[in-house]
Write a protein that holds these residues in place. Structure first.
Motif, PDB file in Angstrom:
ATOM      1  N   ALA A   1       0.843  -1.206   0.000  1.00  0.00           N
ATOM      2  CA  ALA A   1       0.000   0.000   0.000  1.00  0.00           C
ATOM      3  C   ALA A   1       0.874   1.251   0.000  1.00  0.00           C
ATOM      4  O   ALA A   1       0.621   2.208  -0.746  1.00  0.00           O
ATOM      5  N   ALA A   2       1.918   1.238   0.823  1.00  0.00           N
ATOM      6  CA  ALA A   2       2.832   2.393   0.873  1.00  0.00           C
ATOM      7  C   ALA A   2       3.499   2.613  -0.481  1.00  0.00           C
ATOM      8  O   ALA A   2       3.602   3.746  -0.961  1.00  0.00           O
ATOM      9  N   GLU A   3       3.927   1.526  -1.115  1.00  0.00           N
ATOM     10  CA  GLU A   3       4.568   1.630  -2.429  1.00  0.00           C
ATOM     11  C   GLU A   3       3.628   2.253  -3.459  1.00  0.00           C
ATOM     12  O   GLU A   3       4.006   3.185  -4.192  1.00  0.00           O
ATOM     13  N   HIS A   4       2.384   1.772  -3.511  1.00  0.00           N
ATOM     14  CA  HIS A   4       1.421   2.287  -4.487  1.00  0.00           C
ATOM     15  C   HIS A   4       1.140   3.771  -4.259  1.00  0.00           C
ATOM     16  O   HIS A   4       0.997   4.533  -5.220  1.00  0.00           O
ATOM     17  N   ILE A   5       1.065   4.168  -3.000  1.00  0.00           N
ATOM     18  CA  ILE A   5       0.781   5.580  -2.696  1.00  0.00           C
ATOM     19  C   ILE A   5       1.965   6.463  -3.079  1.00  0.00           C
ATOM     20  O   ILE A   5       1.811   7.498  -3.737  1.00  0.00           O
ATOM     21  N   LEU A   6       3.156   6.040  -2.682  1.00  0.00           N
ATOM     22  CA  LEU A   6       4.335   6.898  -2.853  1.00  0.00           C
ATOM     23  C   LEU A   6       4.828   6.975  -4.286  1.00  0.00           C
ATOM     24  O   LEU A   6       5.498   7.938  -4.665  1.00  0.00           O
TER      25      LEU A   6
END
Length: 467
Positions: free
Chosen positions: A25-30
């Motif tokens: 989730a963090a990867e997709h957001i950032l």
């Protein structure tokens, strides 16, 4: 609400749970090029990576290599890790709502489903989660006590965790000492009296949930024969028809081929036996103060609503054993302030948007991903696509301005709050120091690492510095 997601007013997201789903989730957001974002990833343990660290079997180091992907995410601008921070104990959900525009819950399914049979709670009957955590040096299970002196252990379940548990019970001491298995577990497993491990599956070989590598590994154990009754491989008409149809995937076909080959083997007389039994369900666990036997019910497969289900024939068998490990699925644990579907054991959601209730809309600013969103299914990589769906919905809500109205979105606000509450948190740099210390402990012994088992040990490794 002013435009959120600009360099002047970045999107602030709290992700609760630092397992694969949290990192994806963090990867997709950032990495989204249209939204400037900052992500703070929280975990109740000082260590990140969730089940990759605490659930993957120690003799499967290649699976753990996915950690390198998560480390790349941690190196992105806008990412921070806050380990040793438990939401609902150290910080309330309501407090996060005042500091972030969105909260994503990726806490996984932390506990086992119950069998619901008499004797399930006898000493010697354990959830597989506890056994896996124990041999993986998870702090929650450091003090668990497993009596491995009995000659027969029974593992209930036909998924990958059941296969892992059976295999770990059968590994030799030399094999274990090449892994990052917890030291306390290596010592106990070296002294084990277990000679036979019986794995019970309620349905047949065609319906088994394990994947090809997990079942194939049982056939090449250094000191354990694998045994399958040839009669179990005489498929019923419905299973045979399914296997011959286009509906059966390659995994199922290879599983059946592998099991058939096992059924045709002559045991080599190794010190241990892993016996795979199908059409068998636990009916009762018996014993005087501890597990002494298990009553097994024989099943047959019947079609109900277009699917094959296990039906009890009424036939019974009692098998002596001293250890029962239950691996029949996981369920989530509710978080205070987050709507929960008690029946399914998941956070109530639609496409990752948390719902206020079954018949109402989105709880604004609240999202979920991973097992706690969809249930315990798939492999590690499944969580990447699952997290993408959630993040796409979150970013759509950024575009429409449907977010939490954070009273204090300053990145330093969470640090101030933790300091006020005297919460000792672990940054990603702190984790890297713990990681290096564990690797260093393993090097003299030719092991990938020797894990710290207790939170205090981890905190002592990084000294007094907080964050």
């Amino acid at each position: 609400m002013p435009n959120i997601g600009t360099p002047e007013n970045p999107l602030r997201v709290a992700i609760v749970g630092a397992g694969p789903s949290g990192f994806y989730a963090a990867e997709h957001i950032l990495k989204d090029g249209d939204v400037h974002a900052q992500v703070d990833l929280f975990d109740r343990l000082p260590t990140p990576f969730g089940l990759v660290r605490g659930g993957v079997a120690p003799d499967h180091p290649k699976i753990k290599s996915v950690i390198r992907v998560y480390e790349k995410t941690a190196a992105r601008d806008g990412f921070r890790f806050f380990g040793n921070v438990k939401i609902g104990r150290d910080i309330e959900v309501e407090e996060l709502e005042g500091l972030y525009h969105a909260i994503v819950f990726t806490v996984g399914c932390e506990t086992d489903r119950a069998l619901g049979i008499p004797g399930e709670d006898l000493p010697g009957s354990h959830a597989a989660t506890a056994f896996v955590g124990w041999y993986n040096a998870h702090p929650d299970y450091a003090d668990e006590d497993f009596d491995l002196s009995a000659e027969r252990a029974v593992v209930i379940g036909n998924g990958n965790v059941a296969m892992d548990v059976a295999r770990m019970l059968a590994l030799t001491d030399a094999e274990l000492r090449q892994t990052d298995t917890a030291d306390h577990a290596i010592e106990e497993l070296d002294r084990k009296g277990v000679k036979e491990i019986v794995v019970l599956g309620r349905r047949g070989p065609v319906q088994a949930a394990f994947t090809n590598p997990e079942i194939k590994e049982l056939g090449v154990m250094e000191d354990a024969d694998v045994v399958v009754d040839p009669a179990a491989m005489e498929l019923d008409a419905a299973s045979a028809a399914f296997l011959a149809s286009d509906e059966a995937d390659k995994t199922t076909r290879v599983n059946v081929e592998t099991l058939k080959e096992f059924s045709e083997r002559t045991p080599e007389g190794k010190k241990q036996r892993i016996v795979l039994r199908f059409f068998a369900s636990p009916v009762e666990i018996k014993g005087d103060g501890k597990v002494e036997s298990i009553v097994i019910g024989k099943n047959e497969l019947v079609e109900e609503g277009g699917r094959l289900v296990a039906k009890d024939t009424g036939e019974r068998e009692e098998l002596e054993c001293g250890l029962v490990l239950r691996s029949v699925g996981y369920t989530g644990v509710p978080i205070e302030g987050v709507p929960f579907d008690e029946k399914r054991g998941l956070i109530l959601n639609a496409g990752g948007r948390v719902l206020d209730s079954h018949d109402s809309g989105h709880k604004v600013g609240h999202y979920t991903a991973g097992w706690i969103k969809r249930g315990p299914s798939g492999v590690i990589g499944t969580n990447k696509k699952d997290a993408l769906e959630t993040v796409q919905n979150l970013l759509a809500d950024v575009a429409s301005g449907t977010l939490l109205e954070a009273a204090d979105p300053d990145p330093e606000a969470i640090e101030r709050l933790l300091a006020e509450k005297n919460v000792r948190y672990i940054s990603f740099e702190d984790w890297q120091a713990i990681d290096q210390a564990e690797v260093g402990r393993g090097e003299p012994h030719g092991r990938p690492r020797v894990k710290f088992v207790r939170v205090d040990e981890m905190l002592d490794t990084v000294g007094e510095q907080v964050g």
